[in-house]
Motif scaffolding. Structure first.
Motif, PDB file in Angstrom:
ATOM      1  N   PHE A 395       0.880  -1.225  -0.058  1.00 14.70           N
ATOM      2  CA  PHE A 395      -0.181  -0.094   0.151  1.00 14.70           C
ATOM      3  C   PHE A 395       0.936   1.112   0.184  1.00 14.70           C
ATOM      4  N   GLY A 396       0.425   2.330  -0.528  1.00 17.07           N
ATOM      5  CA  GLY A 396       1.096   3.752  -0.708  1.00 17.07           C
ATOM      6  C   GLY A 396       0.203   4.725  -0.866  1.00 17.07           C
ATOM      7  N   LEU A 397       0.637   5.897  -0.874  1.00 14.86           N
ATOM      8  CA  LEU A 397      -0.426   7.056  -1.000  1.00 14.86           C
ATOM      9  C   LEU A 397      -0.481   7.795  -2.292  1.00 14.86           C
ATOM     10  N   ALA A 398      -1.641   8.221  -2.524  1.00 13.61           N
ATOM     11  CA  ALA A 398      -1.657   9.047  -3.868  1.00 13.61           C
ATOM     12  C   ALA A 398      -0.784  10.108  -3.972  1.00 13.61           C
ATOM     13  N   ASP A 399      -0.254  10.346  -5.118  1.00 10.52           N
ATOM     14  CA  ASP A 399       0.656  11.366  -5.439  1.00 10.52           C
ATOM     15  C   ASP A 399       0.478  11.563  -6.640  1.00 10.52           C
ATOM     16  N   ALA A 400       1.547  12.643  -7.614  1.00  6.97           N
ATOM     17  CA  ALA A 400       1.483  12.675  -8.692  1.00  6.97           C
ATOM     18  C   ALA A 400       1.392  11.724  -9.745  1.00  6.97           C
ATOM     19  N   ASN A 401       1.841  10.497  -9.355  1.00  9.47           N
ATOM     20  CA  ASN A 401       1.697   9.216 -10.203  1.00  9.47           C
ATOM     21  C   ASN A 401       0.249   8.845 -10.542  1.00  9.47           C
ATOM     22  N   VAL A 402      -0.750   9.530  -9.970  1.00  7.29           N
ATOM     23  CA  VAL A 402      -1.994   9.016 -10.275  1.00  7.29           C
ATOM     24  C   VAL A 402      -2.287   9.795 -11.783  1.00  7.29           C
ATOM     25  N   LEU A 602      -0.607  -0.263  -4.348  1.00  6.88           N
ATOM     26  CA  LEU A 602      -1.946   0.490  -4.447  1.00  6.88           C
ATOM     27  C   LEU A 602      -2.368   1.360  -3.354  1.00  6.88           C
ATOM     28  N   GLU A 603      -3.155   2.329  -4.012  1.00  5.40           N
ATOM     29  CA  GLU A 603      -3.484   3.545  -3.136  1.00  5.40           C
ATOM     30  C   GLU A 603      -4.277   2.908  -1.832  1.00  5.40           C
ATOM     31  N   VAL A 604      -4.056   3.216  -0.500  1.00  3.62           N
ATOM     32  CA  VAL A 604      -4.634   2.369   0.599  1.00  3.62           C
ATOM     33  C   VAL A 604      -5.988   2.404   0.679  1.00  3.62           C
ATOM     34  N   THR A 605      -6.577   3.377   0.157  1.00  6.18           N
ATOM     35  CA  THR A 605      -8.093   3.484   0.633  1.00  6.18           C
ATOM     36  C   THR A 605      -8.821   2.858  -0.784  1.00  6.18           C
ATOM     37  N   ILE A 606      -8.333   2.453  -1.858  1.00  9.75           N
ATOM     38  CA  ILE A 606      -9.086   2.393  -2.994  1.00  9.75           C
ATOM     39  C   ILE A 606      -9.598   0.816  -2.652  1.00  9.75           C
ATOM     40  N   PRO A 607      -9.010  -0.114  -2.188  1.00  4.28           N
ATOM     41  CA  PRO A 607      -9.603  -1.515  -1.879  1.00  4.28           C
ATOM     42  C   PRO A 607     -10.878  -1.449  -1.029  1.00  4.28           C
ATOM     43  N   VAL A 608     -10.771  -0.657  -0.204  1.00  7.25           N
ATOM     44  CA  VAL A 608     -11.998  -0.580   0.781  1.00  7.25           C
ATOM     45  C   VAL A 608     -13.251   0.135  -0.075  1.00  7.25           C
ATOM     46  N   LEU A 609     -12.740   1.225  -0.936  1.00  7.26           N
ATOM     47  CA  LEU A 609     -13.969   1.850  -1.684  1.00  7.26           C
ATOM     48  C   LEU A 609     -14.549   0.787  -2.597  1.00  7.26           C
TER      49      LEU A 609
END
Length: 729
Positions: A395-402, A602-609
């Protein structure tokens, strides 16, 4: 022919039929009003909300910003010249620009290589330097300031090129890209969806009905989100999710009700009676399905992250308005048009189509039930195999790579990562409110510098490495202490989103310091966000699982069916998560889903969403199938016959609805933003897997093995269901 049912839904259907034209006029007025109210909704949405604001890392960031004018920059300017940054001409221009930016009313603090001498702010080749700008105001205001500042710089004649990245610049470009993606998706997906609707409904008029329901659902939800965005932060992605989910569910609900209406006409009922029966039967299923989807979205409300919470608001609203339009507006349209709704039927929409489709699905159900273990076993093995990559998730966080790789902020971020000391820029920050530069601090810093993966620590008394002082204090070091306290920079030799980086955070937090410390920086932010997401996950799962179990029990009267639904849904969703890791974390099959930046996490919140939305959509099909099976079982008490007839009557509709919903979710997958692309692919895959494997094979196999136990409940619960269970009348 069975008599027309009675009850609340029957009365609702009869009222809609009686006042059908007035209902349509009021619906049109509501739609126009909602369109007017939601016209400016995109201007009020913001990006962000992925990080818990009360976490230790964010408290550290606020302390550093307030006391030292340091911390995460809202705008990172990358200045590149054709000569070294310390060339007199370049240095003079860089120093002047730094001072001018610092004097602006929309900036809170400005740091650059020219005014600090910080080595990390100069590129390894010496030709580029960074200016870190912290802006004033709320997030939407900071994005506006960043846009104005960059527009001014573009107009100036400077001895270096200027690129920009940083949180506010990235957020601004994400919002702009999101709006462009929405238009592109409509242009790409709308013709495809209309074609599939024609194939499924077989009539031009009938195929247009989901657009009516979808428009009311989406516009109604956006009309509520507009004032809500004035009260609280609402994510820019709420617009994309509301549109995709709204039209996807509109297709499901319209297909269920129109198909039941056609069945009742075929039995010989007149148009108005058929509408009432459709509202009582399919309408009941729609309302119940909407409850399950909405409750699934409620699982997101436990999180203190406005990204997830605002998407929950969006989802709940669009589901509610969609269900209301399906049981009120759609029946009014059917009552006005009558059999004319099937006008302009297409050549392939022959009268025997439904009969042949029902025969196929009935035969499939009986084949599965003759060999339930033999047919279900390979499907379960396939789902388990697809799920295996999820065991390696990072898991990681959203940044410019999105952003797409050619986006300005993404290009600038790549320059920073390639040409600068990225480890120093992404360093851990340790805030010591009330601390002073004394012997206790010196001992504390030495212990931090001796930790694995720590290359050095910058402190007020100098630079430390391997447990000892390596460089004496410089003016830059001396500025790391003031009356408010002390700040430290802990530079690591690993990626901030790696497991090693997270371990260093835990080790630093465990070290006793001279005063209580606050640890921040990217690694600490990830640790805190994962802690919140993981810590609240049991509550989210409990809300979704318990509420779904109770509603399915009230719907069917059995205890085993809800358990089966939960287990099979979890199995199919885990398989979807495995594919998410294989494709978006590891970068496989990019040619199939479109180009994106594979970050290795993966952005850490996306699997939950994705879980909450996909679970709700899966339960949508579960409810529709169970409603027909339960209807047959109550009629004659034969479990196998009920399963076969239920699948025969719903198989074509569920598979067709899944294909249509998946095509709508492709609208998200066409996005240039990797977060939306990931969500779109995951939801499309989850819907198709659930409809074609779980509903077509696993459900009939399980229900055959369970037999009459599917519908069993202990005496007290059976009596409770007879009193408060959900029925047609």
């Amino acid at each position: 022919m069975p008599p027309v049912p009675t009850g609340p839904l029957a009365r609702l259907g009869a009222t809609v039929v009686r006042y059908r034209r007035a209902t349509l006029v009021l619906s049109l007025l509501f739609t126009l009003l909602a369109a007017g109210l939601s016209w400016t909704v995109s201007d009020r949405l913001v990006n962000g909300g992925y990080i818990p604001q009360d976490a230790e890392s964010q408290r550290a960031a606020r302390f550093l910003a307030d006391s030292f004018g340091a911390g995460t920059a809202d705008l990172v300017l990358v200045l590149t010249a054709d000569r070294p940054a310390d060339d007199p001409t370049v240095a003079d221009a860089g120093t002047r620009l730094t001072s001018e930016l610092d004097a602006r009313t929309d900036t809170a603090a400005v740091q650059s290589w020219w005014n600090t001498g910080e080595p990390a702010l100069r590129s390894t080749d010496g030709r580029s330097a960074l200016i870190l700008v912290r802006l004033v105001g709320a997030e939407d205001e900071r994005q506006g300031h960043a846009k104005e500042l960059m527009a001014e710089l573009d107009r100036r004649d400077l001895p270096f090129s200027v690129q920009a990245t940083g949180e506010s610049q990235v957020n601004r470009e994400i919002i702009e890209q999101s709006e462009q993606d929405l238009i592109r998706a409509e242009l790409i997906v709308t013709p495809l969806t209309l074609l599939i609707l024609l194939l499924v409904f077989g009539s031009v008029v009938a195929a247009s009905l989901p657009a009516v329901v979808g428009a009311i659902a989406v516009l109604g939800s956006l009309a509520v989100l507009t004032p809500l965005a004035e009260i609280t932060n609402v994510s820019v992605f709420a617009l994309n999710v509301a549109t995709a989910l709204g039209f996807g569910l509109a297709v499901d609900y319209s297909l269920f009700i129109v198909t039941r209406y056609r069945e009742e006409l075929a039995l010989g009922r007149d148009s108005h009676q058929a509408v009432v029966v459709a509202v009582v039967t399919a309408g009941r299923t729609v309302l119940f399905s909407a409850c399950t989807v909405a409750l699934s979205m409620c699982g997101l409300l436990v999180y203190p992250l406005f990204f997830l919470r605002s998407l929950a608001y969006s989802g709940i609203l669009v589901v509610g308005f969609g269900a209301l339009a399906a049981v009120v507006v759609l029946p009014a349209v059917l009552a006005v048009l009558g059999p004319k709704v099937f006008r302009w039927s297409l050549p392939w929409a022959r009268a025997d189509r439904d009969v042949r489709a029902a025969g196929f699905w009935s035969a499939l159900a009986r084949t599965v039930m003759r060999r339930p273990v033999l047919t279900a076993g390979p499907v379960m093995l396939l789902l388990v195999a697809l799920a295996l990559p999820f065991t390696q998730v990072r898991f990681g966080l959203a940044d410019a790579n999105v952003l797409p790789a050619d986006a300005p902020a993404a290009r600038a971020a790549n320059v920073v990562e390639r040409d600068f000391d990225a480890h120093a820029i992404d360093a851990l920050t340790v805030a010591l409110p009330g601390g002073t530069a004394d012997a206790r601090l010196d001992s504390y810093v030495q212990r931090i510098s001796a930790l694995p993966h720590v290359t050095h620590v910058d402190a007020p008394t100098g630079r430390y490495a391997d447990g000892a002082q390596a460089v004496p204090a410089t003016p830059a070091h001396a500025a790391m202490v003031n009356p408010d306290g002390v700040r430290l920079n802990v530079v690591l030799d690993v990626d901030p989103f790696s497991a090693a980086g997270e371990r260093v955070v835990a080790q630093v937090r465990d070290l006793p310091g001279p005063v209580p410390a606050l640890v921040g920086g990217p690694s600490a932010t990830l640790v805190d966000t994962k802690g919140v997401v993981g810590g609240m996950l049991p509550w989210a799962l409990a809300i979704v699982g318990v509420s779904t179990f109770i509603l399915l029990f009230l719907f069917t009267g059995g205890l085993l069916v809800p358990v089966k639904a939960l287990v099979l849904n979890l199995l199919s969703l885990t398989a979807t998560f495995g594919v998410m890791v294989y494709v978006f974390q590891d970068g496989h099959l990019k040619w199939l889903v479109g180009d994106f930046t594979a970050t290795g996490y993966l952005e850490v919140t996306i699997p939950v969403l994705a879980f909450c939305i996909a679970f709700g959509l899966s339960m949508d099909y579960e409810v529709f199938m169970l409603s027909r099976m339960r209807e047959e079982y109550v009629r004659h008490g034969d479990n196998e016959r009920a399963v076969a007839v239920g699948l025969a009557r719903t198989g074509r509709l569920i598979s067709a609805a899944a294909v249509i919903v998946a095509s709508v979710m492709v609208a998200l997958a066409t996005s240039q933003l990797s977060l939306l692309k990931l969500l779109g692919v995951a939801l499309a895959l989850a819907v198709v897997t659930d409809a074609l494997l779980v509903r077509a094979v696993l459900v009939p196999a399980f229900m055959r093995l369970a037999g009459r136990a599917n519908w069993w409940a202990p005496g007290p619960l059976a009596r409770l269901h007879r009193r408060i269970g959900l029925r047609d009348s």
